[in-house]
Write an enzyme that holds these catalytic residues in place. Sequence first.
Site, PDB file in Angstrom:
ATOM      1  CB  THR A   1      -0.869   0.183   1.131  1.00  0.00           C
ATOM      2  OG1 THR A   1      -1.698  -1.358   1.230  1.00  0.00           O
ATOM      3  CG2 THR A   1      -1.823   1.204   1.398  1.00  0.00           C
TER       4      THR A   1
ATOM      5  CG  MET B   1      -2.638  -8.359   8.669  1.00  0.00           C
ATOM      6  SD  MET B   1      -3.361  -9.167   7.297  1.00  0.00           S
ATOM      7  CE  MET B   1      -2.127 -10.311   6.744  1.00  0.00           C
TER       8      MET B   1
END
Length: 325
Positions: free
Chosen positions: A185, A238
């Site tokens: 990301t 995560m």
Amino acid sequence: MKRRNFIKTAGAAGLGITAASRIMANPLFKPSYMTKNYPVAVATWNFQNATRKAGELLYQGTSALDAVEQGVRVEESNLKNTTVGDGGAPDRDGNVTLDACIMNPEGNAGSVAYLKHIAHPVSVARKVMEETPHVMLVGEGALQFALQNGFEKKDLLTKESEKAWKEWLKEKEYKPIINIENHDTIGMLCLDENGDMAGACTTSGLAYKMNGRVGDSPIIGAGLFVDNEIGGATATGMGEAVMKSVGSFLVVELMRQGKSPQQACEEAVKRIVGKNSNYNDFQVGFIAMNKQGDIGSYCIHGGFSYAKYYKGESTNTKSDSFLRD
């Protein structure tokens, strides 16, 4: 105290005050709390093309909001980056679904989740923020809104991503890979020449995730949080662990309490470690920046880094980690 000693003491104190006044009146004197290190752009991972784009805009006088949007769009367009935007890895059913959010200095926010067929979800998120009374749109509603606002519909599944997905289907092993391909990301924070901060976060999520899964990236307070009085933070790794700790909001609140960006990131990671006995199996990383442009970062596993653009220089800095390399 005798009168003579009192006069001496008072005189010395007066001289001290006078000297201090002269020092503070010196235009070269800047207390640490007045030192500013901006304009500056910082992003998760080694996305120097993205921070360079944002940083160059900042030094041209562009607002933090415009700069951060244009910065993360660089990676949304990067077909070699299979974790963000166009060319992102699909879910286990072969769908490329994108998540993104954006926050401006006024505290307004926009977000999209489970968005298909649109290459720049961060720009759709900005439209949600500016053109609707809502914060988040998802799925078909988000797609419909994007098309109504002139965004082009396209197939986001590249031949390379499709080939990798079909190879995955042979075993169907669902196991997140720590520091996958050494990028993930992209979350970005920008501080402009006026000292205003904005942030954005965009992703295609975990490769081969369950259909419908949404992680932390589009969730305000989890994947991203900006408070223009204090600073901002963004997360990677995560998403489920970040969501359960409201990680980015936590980092900013810790800075509000007086912690440095580095101390705040470390505390946020340690809280996740303390709440997850399986922390050795996944990665979480934070970056944070305060209103002076000071930056901090911390992660569970080594390998995480952050890109920065400041005064024409583009750098990538390795983050400290809870588990040593």
